[in-house]
Every structure is written in structure tokens, then in C-alpha cells.
Write a protein that holds these residues in place. Structure first.
Motif, PDB file in Angstrom:
ATOM      1  N   LEU A   2       0.812  -1.141   0.072  1.00  0.00           N
ATOM      2  CA  LEU A   2       0.223   0.082   0.056  1.00  0.00           C
ATOM      3  C   LEU A   2       0.971   1.255   0.018  1.00  0.00           C
ATOM      4  CD1 LEU A   2      -2.780  -0.856   2.755  1.00  0.00           C
ATOM      5  CD2 LEU A   2      -2.914  -0.970   0.327  1.00  0.00           C
ATOM      6  N   ALA A   3       0.477   2.136  -0.646  1.00  0.00           N
ATOM      7  CA  ALA A   3       1.178   3.364  -0.598  1.00  0.00           C
ATOM      8  C   ALA A   3       0.993   4.221   0.507  1.00  0.00           C
ATOM      9  CB  ALA A   3       0.439   4.570  -1.745  1.00  0.00           C
ATOM     10  N   LYS A   4       1.831   5.336   0.863  1.00  0.00           N
ATOM     11  CA  LYS A   4       1.674   6.092   2.238  1.00  0.00           C
ATOM     12  C   LYS A   4       0.405   6.714   2.627  1.00  0.00           C
ATOM     13  CE  LYS A   4       4.396   9.294   4.825  1.00  0.00           C
ATOM     14  NZ  LYS A   4       5.429  10.552   4.808  1.00  0.00           N
ATOM     15  N   GLY A   5      -0.124   7.237   1.363  1.00  0.00           N
ATOM     16  CA  GLY A   5      -1.420   7.732   1.693  1.00  0.00           C
ATOM     17  C   GLY A   5      -2.577   6.806   1.797  1.00  0.00           C
ATOM     18  N   GLU A   6      -2.547   5.618   1.305  1.00  0.00           N
ATOM     19  CA  GLU A   6      -3.453   4.618   1.588  1.00  0.00           C
ATOM     20  C   GLU A   6      -3.359   4.164   3.112  1.00  0.00           C
ATOM     21  OE1 GLU A   6      -4.188   2.335  -2.527  1.00  0.00           O
ATOM     22  OE2 GLU A   6      -2.121   2.034  -1.540  1.00  0.00           O
ATOM     23  N   ILE A   7      -2.183   3.871   3.510  1.00  0.00           N
ATOM     24  CA  ILE A   7      -1.758   3.517   4.974  1.00  0.00           C
ATOM     25  C   ILE A   7      -2.283   4.354   5.999  1.00  0.00           C
ATOM     26  CG2 ILE A   7      -0.171   3.267   6.553  1.00  0.00           C
ATOM     27  CD1 ILE A   7       1.800   2.149   4.460  1.00  0.00           C
ATOM     28  N   LYS A   8      -2.160   5.980   5.526  1.00  0.00           N
ATOM     29  CA  LYS A   8      -2.827   6.684   6.310  1.00  0.00           C
ATOM     30  C   LYS A   8      -4.174   6.838   6.380  1.00  0.00           C
ATOM     31  CE  LYS A   8      -2.966  12.040   6.803  1.00  0.00           C
ATOM     32  NZ  LYS A   8      -2.381  13.159   6.128  1.00  0.00           N
ATOM     33  N   GLN A   9      -4.942   6.511   5.154  1.00  0.00           N
ATOM     34  CA  GLN A   9      -6.446   6.289   5.184  1.00  0.00           C
ATOM     35  C   GLN A   9      -6.952   5.192   6.061  1.00  0.00           C
ATOM     36  OE1 GLN A   9      -8.029   5.014   1.407  1.00  0.00           O
ATOM     37  NE2 GLN A   9     -10.064   5.554   1.642  1.00  0.00           N
ATOM     38  N   VAL A  10      -6.243   4.117   5.980  1.00  0.00           N
ATOM     39  CA  VAL A  10      -6.313   2.923   7.071  1.00  0.00           C
ATOM     40  C   VAL A  10      -6.170   3.530   8.425  1.00  0.00           C
ATOM     41  CG1 VAL A  10      -5.860   0.449   7.708  1.00  0.00           C
ATOM     42  CG2 VAL A  10      -5.838   1.209   5.135  1.00  0.00           C
ATOM     43  N   VAL A  11      -5.206   4.109   8.692  1.00  0.00           N
ATOM     44  CA  VAL A  11      -5.042   4.427  10.013  1.00  0.00           C
ATOM     45  C   VAL A  11      -6.344   5.420  10.351  1.00  0.00           C
ATOM     46  CG1 VAL A  11      -3.511   5.732  11.764  1.00  0.00           C
ATOM     47  CG2 VAL A  11      -2.665   4.143  10.082  1.00  0.00           C
ATOM     48  N   GLN A  12      -6.542   6.294   9.888  1.00  0.00           N
ATOM     49  CA  GLN A  12      -7.670   7.263  10.249  1.00  0.00           C
ATOM     50  C   GLN A  12      -8.962   6.343  10.487  1.00  0.00           C
ATOM     51  OE1 GLN A  12      -7.873   9.882   6.867  1.00  0.00           O
ATOM     52  NE2 GLN A  12      -6.378  11.407   7.855  1.00  0.00           N
ATOM     53  N   ALA A  13      -9.276   5.280   9.675  1.00  0.00           N
ATOM     54  CA  ALA A  13     -10.360   4.423   9.755  1.00  0.00           C
ATOM     55  C   ALA A  13     -10.310   3.460  11.107  1.00  0.00           C
ATOM     56  CB  ALA A  13     -10.632   3.645   8.495  1.00  0.00           C
ATOM     57  N   VAL A  14      -9.123   3.101  11.439  1.00  0.00           N
ATOM     58  CA  VAL A  14      -9.058   2.277  12.398  1.00  0.00           C
ATOM     59  C   VAL A  14      -8.819   3.066  13.899  1.00  0.00           C
ATOM     60  CG1 VAL A  14      -6.470   2.087  12.535  1.00  0.00           C
ATOM     61  CG2 VAL A  14      -8.047   0.077  13.270  1.00  0.00           C
ATOM     62  N   LEU A  15      -8.729   4.319  13.695  1.00  0.00           N
ATOM     63  CA  LEU A  15      -8.418   5.290  14.968  1.00  0.00           C
ATOM     64  C   LEU A  15      -9.735   5.088  16.164  1.00  0.00           C
ATOM     65  CD1 LEU A  15      -6.400   7.016  16.592  1.00  0.00           C
ATOM     66  CD2 LEU A  15      -7.599   8.893  15.262  1.00  0.00           C
ATOM     67  N   PRO A  16     -10.783   5.142  15.523  1.00  0.00           N
ATOM     68  CA  PRO A  16     -12.183   5.105  16.684  1.00  0.00           C
ATOM     69  C   PRO A  16     -12.128   3.634  17.462  1.00  0.00           C
ATOM     70  CG  PRO A  16     -12.720   6.058  14.688  1.00  0.00           C
ATOM     71  CD  PRO A  16     -11.378   5.397  14.373  1.00  0.00           C
ATOM     72  N   ILE A  17     -11.519   2.528  16.497  1.00  0.00           N
ATOM     73  CA  ILE A  17     -11.563   1.018  17.172  1.00  0.00           C
ATOM     74  C   ILE A  17     -10.166   1.234  18.174  1.00  0.00           C
ATOM     75  CG2 ILE A  17     -11.064  -1.162  16.562  1.00  0.00           C
ATOM     76  CD1 ILE A  17     -12.319  -0.661  13.690  1.00  0.00           C
ATOM     77  N   TRP A  18      -9.234   1.813  17.817  1.00  0.00           N
ATOM     78  CA  TRP A  18      -8.062   1.882  18.892  1.00  0.00           C
ATOM     79  C   TRP A  18      -8.732   2.433  20.142  1.00  0.00           C
ATOM     80  CZ3 TRP A  18      -3.455   4.118  15.403  1.00  0.00           C
ATOM     81  CH2 TRP A  18      -3.094   2.797  14.562  1.00  0.00           C
ATOM     82  N   ILE A  19      -9.552   3.361  20.029  1.00  0.00           N
ATOM     83  CA  ILE A  19      -9.785   4.419  21.289  1.00  0.00           C
ATOM     84  C   ILE A  19     -10.604   3.460  22.200  1.00  0.00           C
ATOM     85  CG2 ILE A  19     -11.005   6.317  22.002  1.00  0.00           C
ATOM     86  CD1 ILE A  19     -10.008   7.899  19.484  1.00  0.00           C
ATOM     87  N   GLY A  20     -11.585   2.688  21.448  1.00  0.00           N
ATOM     88  CA  GLY A  20     -12.600   1.871  21.979  1.00  0.00           C
ATOM     89  C   GLY A  20     -11.878   0.774  22.617  1.00  0.00           C
ATOM     90  N   TYR A  21     -11.056   0.127  22.082  1.00  0.00           N
ATOM     91  CA  TYR A  21     -10.292  -1.325  22.548  1.00  0.00           C
ATOM     92  C   TYR A  21      -9.422  -0.842  23.687  1.00  0.00           C
ATOM     93  CZ  TYR A  21     -11.583  -4.154  18.761  1.00  0.00           C
ATOM     94  OH  TYR A  21     -12.299  -4.816  17.647  1.00  0.00           O
ATOM     95  N   LEU A  22      -9.004   0.216  24.017  1.00  0.00           N
ATOM     96  CA  LEU A  22      -7.909   0.563  24.817  1.00  0.00           C
ATOM     97  C   LEU A  22      -8.554   0.029  26.141  1.00  0.00           C
ATOM     98  CD1 LEU A  22      -5.048   1.255  25.628  1.00  0.00           C
ATOM     99  CD2 LEU A  22      -5.994   3.798  25.663  1.00  0.00           C
TER     100      LEU A  22
END
Length: 244
Positions: A2-22
Motif C-alpha cells: 500500500l502507498a503511504k496515503g493509503e496507509i494513512k487512510q487505513v489508520v484514520q479509519a481504525v483510530l476509533p476502534i483503537w480508542i474503544g479497544y484500550l
């Protein structure tokens, strides 16, 4: 890759899950420490199972001394919905290998399914199987980290188990609350709870939970089927001829 921009898009999408999982993962880790699991054991369990509700139930049943069969059967029933998640997302994996599909579906849970499905159906997102797979495993990594950190924390701090029990109860009420808009689902939940309490007086090894879940789900499915059939049958009004 994946390109850098695509990885950034995935991280933005997964961020709410990270916050909830902690917080949830920390609570699960603390419970695992009270159940006698080591940090390595809860890490392996989190990576292999990756099912928050299933892990909570398994750990609670371990603490209560339940039989292995009861633990395995209960968690299997609780996580049957993952089969539906996988079958729903598989059509979006066309063009990938069978090995990729197996790896992808291993990390599907409620949260990753919801995010990936919503982005797959939104054509503007240009969501791809590789992006979805990366999101799955970023979520898995954060869950495993939170559980392991909770286990380590539970070993050094005097944490009241009542707090963990409260978190566990609150989590399941929260999951159930998503279905409060349906009288049928609320009724099935109440029936399951009442049956579980009643059967707990005569059954050991938490079998009351297994039986209550199966009975309530069966009754709810039967009632839903009958209601749907009743809506499709239009009664013939007086004066009308029946179709032949």
C-alpha cells in the motif's frame, strides 16, 4: 504494497476502534490476570481468538471453575455471528487468493466488520481488500496490546474485581442496547436472562447460559419467521375472488 496515503487512510479509519479497544482490552487483561493467566498466555489468546465478548465470557467462566466443554461451547455460540460477517464480506474479496481470504477473515470482529463493510459499499472510499486486511490486523494488534497491558497492570495494582465485573456487565448491556429498537430482540434477551437465572438453580458448569441462549434464540427466530410469513399473506376481502 500500500502507498503511504493509503496507509494513512487505513489508520484514520481504525483510530476509533483503537480508542474503544484500550479500556475494554485493559479490563479484559485485568480479568485474565485474576483468572491466573500470564501476560504471554493472554497475548496468545488475544491473537488467536480475537473476540472481545468471547474472551470476557471464557475468562469469567474460568474464574468460576467451569468445565472446558462449557467454555468452548458457550464462546462458540456467542461468536457464531462472525460466520455471517465473513460470508457478507467475502464477495468484496473477488480477485484475491484463497489464502488471502483465510488470513483476512481470521481478524473479522464486530468493529472491523462495521468499518470495512461501510467503506466497501461507499464507492467514493475506493476501499480495497488490502486496506481492509490492514485495518483488521491493526485492530487485532491494538486489542492484543491492551489485553497484555491490562494483565501486567492487574499484577502490580490492587484493582477491585467488582470494577471489572461492572465493566463486563456494562459491555454486554451496551451490545444488547443496539437491538432495543426491536421488541422481538428485547424480548429474546429478557427470555434468555430469565431462563439463565432459573436454570442456574439446577445446572452446573454454566450450562444454564448455553441452554438459555439456544432456547431464547430458537424462540426468537421462530416468532420472527411467523411474523414475516403473516405479513406476506394478504387476507382476501369480502367480494374479491381468490386467485387460482
Amino acid at each position: 504494497m500500500l502507498a503511504k496515503g493509503e496507509i494513512k487512510q487505513v489508520v484514520q479509519a481504525v483510530l476509533p476502534i483503537w480508542i474503544g479497544y484500550l479500556p475494554l482490552g485493559m479490563a479484559c487483561g485485568i480479568l485474565s490476570q485474576k483468572a491466573g493467566l500470564t501476560p504471554v498466555e493472554i497475548l496468545v489468546m488475544s491473537l488467536a481468538v480475537f473476540a472481545g465478548s468471547g474472551q470476557f465470557i471464557a475468562l469469567a467462566m474460568i474464574c468460576s471453575g467451569s468445565a472446558i466443554f462449557s467454555i468452548a461451547l458457550t464462546t462458540f455460540i456467542v461468536n457464531l455471528r462472525h460466520l455471517l460477517y465473513s460470508s457478507t464480506l467475502v464477495p468484496f474479496l473477488r480477485g484475491t487468493s484463497r489464502r488471502f481470504a483465510c488470513v483476512f477473515t481470521q481478524a473479522i470482529v464486530d468493529e472491523t466488520f462495521a468499518v470495512n463493510y461501510s467503506r466497501f459499499v461507499d464507492k467514493a472510499e475506493q476501499w480495497t481488500p488490502r486496506k481492509a486486511c490492514l485495518l483488521n490486523y491493526l485492530a487485532l494488534g491494538s486489542w492484543a496490546f491492551s489485553c497484555t497491558a491490562g494483565n501486567l497492570l492487574g499484577a502490580v495494582l490492587p484493582i477491585d474485581m467488582a470494577l471489572v465485573s461492572y465493566t463486563l456487565t456494562a459491555m454486554f448491556i451496551g451490545l444488547w442496547s443496539f437491538h432495543f429498537s426491536s421488541v422481538l430482540y428485547v424480548g429474546a434477551g429478557l427470555l434468555s436472562g430469565a431462563l439463565s437465572v432459573a436454570l442456574s438453580l439446577s445446572l452446573d458448569y454454566k450450562l444454564n447460559i448455553v441452554i438459555a441462549t439456544i432456547v431464547a434464540a430458537t424462540v426468537g427466530t421462530a416468532v420472527k419467521y411467523m411474523l414475516e410469513n403473516a405479513r406476506t399473506v394478504r387476507p382476501v376481502k369480502h367480494g374479491e375472488e381468490e386467485d387460482t
